[in-house]
Design an enzyme around this catalytic site. Structure first.
Site, PDB file in Angstrom:
ATOM      1  CE  LYS A 195      -4.346   5.923   1.429  1.00 20.38           C
ATOM      2  NZ  LYS A 195      -4.632   5.218   2.581  1.00 20.38           N
TER       3      LYS A 195
ATOM      4  CG  LEU B 275       1.566  12.451  -7.353  1.00 16.59           C
ATOM      5  CD1 LEU B 275       1.979  12.774  -8.779  1.00 16.59           C
ATOM      6  CD2 LEU B 275       0.371  11.492  -7.359  1.00 16.59           C
TER       7      LEU B 275
ATOM      8  N   GLY C  59       4.093   8.033  -2.622  1.00 11.87           N
ATOM      9  CA  GLY C  59       3.889   6.939  -1.668  1.00 11.87           C
ATOM     10  C   GLY C  59       4.657   7.113  -0.373  1.00 11.87           C
TER      11      GLY C  59
ATOM     12  CB  CYS D  95       9.316   5.415  -1.247  1.00 12.09           C
ATOM     13  SG  CYS D  95      10.938   5.855  -1.859  1.00 12.09           S
TER      14      CYS D  95
ATOM     15  CG  LEU E   9      18.753  -0.896  14.147  1.00 13.82           C
ATOM     16  CD1 LEU E   9      19.607  -1.961  13.465  1.00 13.82           C
ATOM     17  CD2 LEU E   9      19.139  -0.782  15.619  1.00 13.82           C
TER      18      LEU E   9
ATOM     19  CG  HIS F  50      15.696  -1.402  -4.132  1.00 11.94           C
ATOM     20  ND1 HIS F  50      15.846  -0.689  -2.968  1.00 11.94           N
ATOM     21  CD2 HIS F  50      16.131  -2.637  -3.848  1.00 11.94           C
ATOM     22  CE1 HIS F  50      16.369  -1.456  -2.032  1.00 11.94           C
ATOM     23  NE2 HIS F  50      16.536  -2.658  -2.548  1.00 11.94           N
TER      24      HIS F  50
ATOM     25  CG  HIS G  21      44.851   4.064  -4.752  1.00 13.19           C
ATOM     26  ND1 HIS G  21      44.682   3.399  -3.560  1.00 13.19           N
ATOM     27  CD2 HIS G  21      45.809   5.007  -4.542  1.00 13.19           C
ATOM     28  CE1 HIS G  21      45.529   3.911  -2.662  1.00 13.19           C
ATOM     29  NE2 HIS G  21      46.225   4.884  -3.240  1.00 13.19           N
TER      30      HIS G  21
HETATM   31  C1  FAD Z   1      10.698   5.055   7.733  1.00  8.54           C
HETATM   32  C2  FAD Z   1      10.858   4.208   6.486  1.00  8.54           C
HETATM   33  C3  FAD Z   1      12.078   4.197   5.824  1.00  8.54           C
HETATM   34  C4  FAD Z   1      12.224   3.436   4.661  1.00  8.54           C
HETATM   35  N1  FAD Z   1      13.445   3.437   4.043  1.00  8.54           N
HETATM   36  C5  FAD Z   1      13.631   2.708   2.931  1.00  8.54           C
HETATM   37  C6  FAD Z   1      14.864   2.727   2.231  1.00  8.54           C
HETATM   38  O1  FAD Z   1      15.816   3.408   2.639  1.00  8.54           O
HETATM   39  N2  FAD Z   1      14.993   1.987   1.105  1.00  8.54           N
HETATM   40  C7  FAD Z   1      13.961   1.228   0.626  1.00  8.54           C
HETATM   41  O2  FAD Z   1      14.127   0.575  -0.408  1.00  8.54           O
HETATM   42  N3  FAD Z   1      12.764   1.177   1.262  1.00  8.54           N
HETATM   43  C8  FAD Z   1      12.577   1.909   2.388  1.00  8.54           C
HETATM   44  N4  FAD Z   1      11.354   1.903   3.012  1.00  8.54           N
HETATM   45  C9  FAD Z   1      10.293   1.043   2.457  1.00  8.54           C
HETATM   46  C10 FAD Z   1       9.651   1.699   1.233  1.00  8.54           C
HETATM   47  O3  FAD Z   1       9.168   2.975   1.576  1.00  8.54           O
HETATM   48  C11 FAD Z   1       8.514   0.823   0.712  1.00  8.54           C
HETATM   49  O4  FAD Z   1       9.006  -0.490   0.491  1.00  8.54           O
HETATM   50  C12 FAD Z   1       7.972   1.372  -0.589  1.00  8.54           C
HETATM   51  O5  FAD Z   1       7.455   2.679  -0.418  1.00  8.54           O
HETATM   52  C13 FAD Z   1       6.858   0.461  -1.143  1.00  8.54           C
HETATM   53  O6  FAD Z   1       6.416   0.977  -2.348  1.00  8.54           O
HETATM   54  P1  FAD Z   1       4.947   0.676  -2.900  1.00  8.54           P
HETATM   55  O7  FAD Z   1       4.877   1.372  -4.211  1.00  8.54           O
HETATM   56  O8  FAD Z   1       4.671  -0.769  -2.826  1.00  8.54           O
HETATM   57  O9  FAD Z   1       3.946   1.373  -1.881  1.00  8.54           O
HETATM   58  P2  FAD Z   1       3.875   2.785  -1.160  1.00  8.54           P
HETATM   59  O10 FAD Z   1       5.119   3.553  -1.280  1.00  8.54           O
HETATM   60  O11 FAD Z   1       3.370   2.483   0.204  1.00  8.54           O
HETATM   61  O12 FAD Z   1       2.769   3.563  -1.988  1.00  8.54           O
HETATM   62  C14 FAD Z   1       1.435   3.183  -1.979  1.00  8.54           C
HETATM   63  C15 FAD Z   1       0.577   4.374  -2.341  1.00  8.54           C
HETATM   64  O13 FAD Z   1      -0.742   3.919  -2.540  1.00  8.54           O
HETATM   65  C16 FAD Z   1      -1.648   4.870  -2.013  1.00  8.54           C
HETATM   66  N5  FAD Z   1      -2.906   4.203  -1.711  1.00  8.54           N
HETATM   67  C17 FAD Z   1      -3.161   3.254  -0.778  1.00  8.54           C
HETATM   68  N6  FAD Z   1      -4.441   2.847  -0.841  1.00  8.54           N
HETATM   69  C18 FAD Z   1      -5.021   3.563  -1.826  1.00  8.54           C
HETATM   70  C19 FAD Z   1      -6.321   3.599  -2.380  1.00  8.54           C
HETATM   71  N7  FAD Z   1      -7.288   2.795  -1.927  1.00  8.54           N
HETATM   72  N8  FAD Z   1      -6.573   4.470  -3.378  1.00  8.54           N
HETATM   73  C20 FAD Z   1      -5.605   5.289  -3.862  1.00  8.54           C
HETATM   74  N9  FAD Z   1      -4.348   5.279  -3.385  1.00  8.54           N
HETATM   75  C21 FAD Z   1      -4.060   4.428  -2.390  1.00  8.54           C
HETATM   76  C22 FAD Z   1      -0.926   5.373  -0.766  1.00  8.54           C
HETATM   77  O14 FAD Z   1      -1.422   6.640  -0.369  1.00  8.54           O
HETATM   78  C23 FAD Z   1       0.525   5.430  -1.253  1.00  8.54           C
HETATM   79  O15 FAD Z   1       0.822   6.692  -1.798  1.00  8.54           O
HETATM   80  C24 FAD Z   1      11.152   2.678   4.160  1.00  8.54           C
HETATM   81  C25 FAD Z   1       9.916   2.697   4.817  1.00  8.54           C
HETATM   82  C26 FAD Z   1       9.756   3.458   5.958  1.00  8.54           C
HETATM   83  C27 FAD Z   1       8.425   3.481   6.648  1.00  8.54           C
END
Ligand code: FAD
Length: 470
Positions: free
Chosen positions: A37, A41, A43, A45, A190, A325, A448
């Protein structure tokens, strides 16, 4: 419906769950569409999570080193100044480079990228609505939901995007707040607290529990608390935020501790109390997908199938740690299952990292969890100050703690607080995957001088044969 609207797999969401799943699906020969949406691209992350936060952590750490530590190395910087706009724009560039790479990756694998908001409309059907375009209906033999999560909003502290903000806005403050309040002592609070503190803010973390980063091994959590306090973060533990009232330039917060109410005033308040699965507008109720009524997570089978046949869900939408991950690993496993292969994720060996400095990284069971299970266990630990590499870098804090089974010596958990812990944990994850013992690590030759020597020494310490421990 034209042939082009029919796919083997339709993926909703292009985060690390969705885009990785799309690439794997294409590799396996599935005709795949990935719907997103947002115009970008990658998400949460790539856009407002892992990547921008780490870019800011790296830049702010350089600033802190230049300001507070270069002199120890004989480097004189003269009058140091911060160009916050340049720092933020570097972060934005890192993000846009990476999101472009994801687009190229998907295109290169012949995944069809479709921009628009997706909604499940019926039997294996997805409707995509995009601005100024006709609605499109896609048919998928399988559908994979990967729409991720959104920040939890707390009553009495509604986000206004200006004074009371979520992590998204806290990645882009245009000035360094003099006083920054953070509700929630988890990893997001943090990490972002560290960023703004290094850049000059006075940061107060308010946590209703008696400790920060509650999922950490207790000993590591206490060390992190002590180190961050020494750096200047302030903690208000056992403290609940009752309300937050924004004014033109400040936000007034009412706190409750031990039945007493007090007030604090901040320039900005970051509310980072957790994230919840993002299913709004996705139409899951319409097609009968079951969710956890308490948490909103989509309930899936071990092969990631929801309660509706042919519709799968992964990543932050489902149970387990909300980590990039984990989402990617599930994306690969789910798609392999859809393609008739045997994909799986080992949930006992998922690393987690807090990117403060020093970093904190862990995998497997904490000492508290092992005690609770009543399993016999041994602990070996070793401080980084005992390694040559850490001494060269002036890193005096932190240690490695290895927990093994008391009878078999099999490694059950590793917890590291120290320099580059995030990278060191990979060896420990592999050790858990392979069912390694502390002796396996102790007898593995480590380069080392490296930080990883602390892991080898901790492994040796399990059997009381550390070479350098006094
Ligand atoms: C500040 C912050 C720091 C973080 N740091 C880390 C880190 O260091 N290491 C780590 O492992 N994780 C980290 N995370 C967590 C990590 O970002 C998420 O766990 C991860 O992005 C989840 O991946 P996902 O593919 O499930 O969803 P997302 O990355 O949330 O992607 C979902 C996608 O779906 C799209 N979407 C939603 N609804 C619709 C729809 N109806 N139609 C079309 N598209 C849609 C969204 O726009 C989004 O692009 C962090 C999160 C935050 C907020």
């Amino acid at each position: 419906m034209t042939a082009t609207d029919r796919y083997d797999l339709v993926i909703i969401g292009s985060g690390p769950g969705g885009y990785v799943a799309a690439v794997r699906a294409a590799q396996l020969g599935l005709k795949t569409a990935c719907i997103e949406k947002s115009p970008r691209l990658g998400g949460v992350c790539l856009n407002v999570g892992c990547i921008p936060s780490k870019a800011l952590l790296d830049s702010s750490e350089y600033y802190h080193l230049a300001r507070d530590h270069f002199a120890e190395h004989g480097i004189k910087t003269g009058r140091l100044s911060l160009d916050l706009a340049a720092l933020l724009s570097r972060k934005d560039q890192v993000v846009s480079d990476l999101t472009d790479s994801v687009r190229n990756l998907l295109k290169g694998n012949r995944v069809e990228i479709i921009h628009g908001k997706a909604r499940l409309t019926g039997n294996q059907q997805v409707e995509v609505a995009a601005e100024k375009q006709n609605k499109r209906i896609l048919q998928g033999n399988s559908i994979l939901l990967a729409t991720g999560s959104e920040p939890v909003e707390v009553p009495g502290m509604r986000f206004d995007g200006e004074r009371i903000v979520s992590s998204t806005e806290a990645l882009a403050f245009d000035t360094v707040p003099k006083q920054l309040g953070i509700v929630g002592g988890g990893y997001i609070g943090l990490e972002l607290g560290s960023v703004w503190m290094r850049l000059g803010a006075r940061v107060t973390v308010i946590e209703m529990l008696p400790k920060i980063a509650t999922t950490l091994d207790g000993q590591v959590g206490r060390a992190l608390d002590r180190i961050l306090k020494k750096q200047g973060l302030e903690f208000q533990l056992n403290t609940r935020v009752i309300s937050a009232k924004p004014t033109a330039k400040k936000v007034k917060v009412t706190l409750q501790k031990d039945g007493q109410q007090t007030g604090m005033t901040f320039d900005r308040l970051l509310v980072a109390v957790g994230r919840k699965p993002l299913t709004q507008g996705l139409g899951i109720q319409d097609v009968g997908i079951e969710t956890d009524p308490k948490t909103g997570h989509i309930i899936v089978s071990p092969d990631y199938e929801t309660s509706v046949k042919g519709i799968y869900a992964i990543g932050d939408l489902t149970y387990g740690p909300m980590l990039a991950h984990k989402a990617s690993a599930e994306g690969i496993a789910a798609v392999e299952g859809i393609a008739g292969l045997a994909g799986e994720v080992n949930y006992d060996a998922i690393p987690s990292v807090i990117y403060t400095w020093p970093e904190v990284a862990s995998v497997g069971l904490t000492e508290e969890a092992v005690k609770e299970k009543g399993v016999p266990y041994c602990v070996g630990s070793y401080p980084f100050s005992g390694t040559g590499r850490a001494r060269c870098m002036g890193e005096k804090e932190g240690f490695v703690k290895l927990i093994t089974h008391g009878k078999t010596d099999r490694i059950m958990g590793v917890h590291i607080i120290g320099p580059r812990a995030a990278d060191m944990i990979a060896e420990c994850v592999l050790a858990l995957e392979f069912g390694a013992s502390s002796e396996d690590i102790a007898r593995t030759v480590h380069g080392h001088p490296t930080f990883a020597e602390a892991l080898q020494e901790a492994a040796m310490a399990v059997r009381k044969c550390s070479i350098y421990a006094s």
